[in-house]
Scaffold this active site. Structure first.
Site, mmCIF file in Angstrom:
data_model
loop_
_atom_site.group_PDB
_atom_site.id
_atom_site.type_symbol
_atom_site.label_atom_id
_atom_site.label_comp_id
_atom_site.label_asym_id
_atom_site.label_seq_id
_atom_site.Cartn_x
_atom_site.Cartn_y
_atom_site.Cartn_z
ATOM 1 N N LYS A 1 0.849 -1.146 0.222
ATOM 2 C CA LYS A 1 -0.025 -0.005 -0.040
ATOM 3 C C LYS A 1 0.868 1.192 -0.261
ATOM 4 O O LYS A 1 2.055 1.265 0.683
ATOM 5 C CB LYS A 1 -0.812 -0.123 1.117
ATOM 6 C CG LYS A 1 -1.655 1.372 1.481
ATOM 7 C CD LYS A 1 -2.725 1.491 0.381
ATOM 8 C CE LYS A 1 -3.550 2.973 0.676
ATOM 9 N NZ LYS A 1 -4.245 3.125 -0.474
ATOM 10 N N SER B 1 -12.179 6.074 -2.809
ATOM 11 C CA SER B 1 -11.498 7.396 -2.259
ATOM 12 C C SER B 1 -11.037 6.812 -0.887
ATOM 13 O O SER B 1 -11.714 7.268 0.234
ATOM 14 C CB SER B 1 -12.603 8.342 -2.171
ATOM 15 O OG SER B 1 -11.721 9.543 -1.796
ATOM 16 N N MET B 2 -9.857 6.036 -0.881
ATOM 17 C CA MET B 2 -9.511 5.555 0.595
ATOM 18 C C MET B 2 -8.937 6.429 1.315
ATOM 19 O O MET B 2 -8.840 6.492 2.683
ATOM 20 C CB MET B 2 -8.385 4.381 0.199
ATOM 21 C CG MET B 2 -9.179 3.309 -0.724
ATOM 22 S SD MET B 2 -10.369 2.429 -0.155
ATOM 23 C CE MET B 2 -9.603 1.573 1.373
ATOM 24 N N ASN C 1 4.600 6.965 -5.637
ATOM 25 C CA ASN C 1 3.367 7.112 -6.291
ATOM 26 C C ASN C 1 3.045 8.873 -6.614
ATOM 27 O O ASN C 1 3.181 9.759 -5.556
ATOM 28 C CB ASN C 1 2.349 6.966 -5.224
ATOM 29 C CG ASN C 1 0.977 6.858 -5.752
ATOM 30 O OD1 ASN C 1 0.619 7.548 -6.928
ATOM 31 N ND2 ASN C 1 0.133 6.287 -5.096
ATOM 32 N N CYS D 1 -1.865 9.991 -6.436
ATOM 33 C CA CYS D 1 -2.885 9.594 -5.622
ATOM 34 C C CYS D 1 -4.081 10.804 -5.874
ATOM 35 O O CYS D 1 -3.760 11.965 -5.638
ATOM 36 C CB CYS D 1 -2.701 9.756 -4.167
ATOM 37 S SG CYS D 1 -4.114 9.518 -3.430
HETATM 38 C C1 DHB Z 1 -5.098 6.008 -2.725
HETATM 39 C C2 DHB Z 1 -5.756 6.008 -3.888
HETATM 40 C C3 DHB Z 1 -4.559 5.940 -5.010
HETATM 41 O O1 DHB Z 1 -5.138 5.780 -6.082
HETATM 42 C C4 DHB Z 1 -3.343 6.232 -4.827
HETATM 43 O O2 DHB Z 1 -2.555 6.086 -5.840
HETATM 44 C C5 DHB Z 1 -2.950 6.274 -3.578
HETATM 45 C C6 DHB Z 1 -3.640 6.268 -2.409
HETATM 46 C C7 DHB Z 1 -6.166 6.030 -1.631
HETATM 47 O O3 DHB Z 1 -6.885 6.904 -1.725
HETATM 48 O O4 DHB Z 1 -5.706 5.593 -0.640
#
Ligand code: DHB
Length: 333
Positions: free
Chosen positions: A52, A86-87, A143, A146
């Protein structure tokens, strides 16, 4: 006796890191906890694992519900084949994912740490820790895309910011191979501009195309609601609906970047032939998101077996038989 699964059937590499199988999880999917990471690592049908995306410290992320599968076209029988999320970067912090790298000890599976600082400074802080930490990490995926943090635009859509981030990154970090996760682009000029930035960094090992298509909206028309709660329902789209965009990004970057920069394909891989499509467009390996969210870890076996069947039917026995081999259909006029 049960037949042993034969690994190393389709070996590949990312920035010189060998993978026995060209298939693994997309960052964010089945990789937040050590248990999930172990499941990806222990699957005989994955060639690597990526964590993650993490920040320096623990984050809870956005309010629930923040992920939902859906069916873009109504069907009573099919499982969900698309997703919105939308984490908000829920994660256990860099230390946790560095420690979890121990899980790949005694395996030959590459372990990639994905980092996604809330600021450039936080990314550099994490890189300077990774630079000096003795762990079993194979590489770092930074990343730049996001879409789910309120008030934080995607770095990958600001080419000057991306350039500056990469300049600072390679100034301080050379401990492991490093790649970047890019957002989808939708215009050839943007493929050119992004490639021009990336080409300035000879140490860049790979680019992963694509992150989710940011800030889509899915409506539950029966209940007259959004599917997810954060950001008024807006979230990153994944699954079958993003595959054509993912393939266009893979192919466009493969055509523009030097051969030593690998492309990792991500987006819309729901069946074995989707892997073949990404490889044809030039990907060296693929990451799988929505399918694993919807089907769990067993999704990797189904995918591998479908991909293997496709390769055998075509008479192909290695990734090089298919990688980058897509042809533009000939014009009849
Ligand atoms: C999250 C979503 C993403 O697409 C990403 O690249 C990184 C984090 C998230 O919402 O946690």
């Amino acid at each position: 006796m049960e037949e042993q699964f034969e690994a190393a059937k389709y070996p590949t590499s990312i920035a010189g890191i060998p993978l026995d199988i060209p298939i693994y999880n997309a960052s964010g999917v089945w990789c937040t906890t050590a248990v999930q990471l172990s499941e990806v690592i222990d699957s005989p049908y994955t060639g690597a694992v990526v964590t993650k995306s993490c920040t320096m410290y623990v984050r809870e992320g956005n309010p629930l519900p923040r992920y939902s599968g859906f069916k873009p076209v109504y069907s009573s029988s099919n499982a969900n084949n698309a997703s919105i999320n939308s984490m908000g970067l829920p994660n256990y912090g860099l230390d946790y994912y560095m420690t979890a790298a121990q899980l790949v000890k005694n395996t030959n599976k590459p372990y990639f740490v994905s980092i996604c600082g809330m600021t450039r400074t936080e990314n550099l802080q994490m890189l300077s820790i990774l630079q000096h930490q003795p762990t079993s990490i194979s590489g770092v995926e930074m990343n730049l895309s996001c879409p789910n943090i309120i008030g934080k635009p995607q770095v990958g859509y600001d080419f000057d910011a991306m350039d500056e981030t990469l300049r600072c990154t390679f100034e301080l970090f050379d401990r492991y191979p490093l790649g970047v996760k890019l957002p989808p682009y939708f215009d050839p000029i943007h493929f050119d501009m992004a490639s021009d930035v990336l080409k300035r960094y000879p140490k860049l090992g790979w680019v992963t195309c694509i992150n989710s298509i940011g800030n889509g909206l899915v409506v539950d028309v029966f209940n007259e609601t959004t599917l997810i709660a954060p950001k008024g329902g807006l979230g990153g789209l994944g699954g079958c609906i993003v595959k054509p965009t993912a393939l266009a990004n893979v192919k466009s970057f493969r055509e523009r970047l030097p051969a030593h920069i690998d492309i990792v394909g991500c987006g819309g891989i729901m069946r074995g032939t989707d892997i073949a499509e990404h490889l044809l467009c030039g990907a060296s390996a693929v990451q799988v998101g929505t399918l694993i969210m919807e089907r769990g870890i067993d999704g990797f076996q189904v995918l591998y077996e479908e991909f293997d069947r496709f390769m055998r039917e075509k008479g192909y026995d290695s990734i090089s038989d298919i990688k980058g081999k897509i042809k533009t259909i000939s014009s009849s006029l």
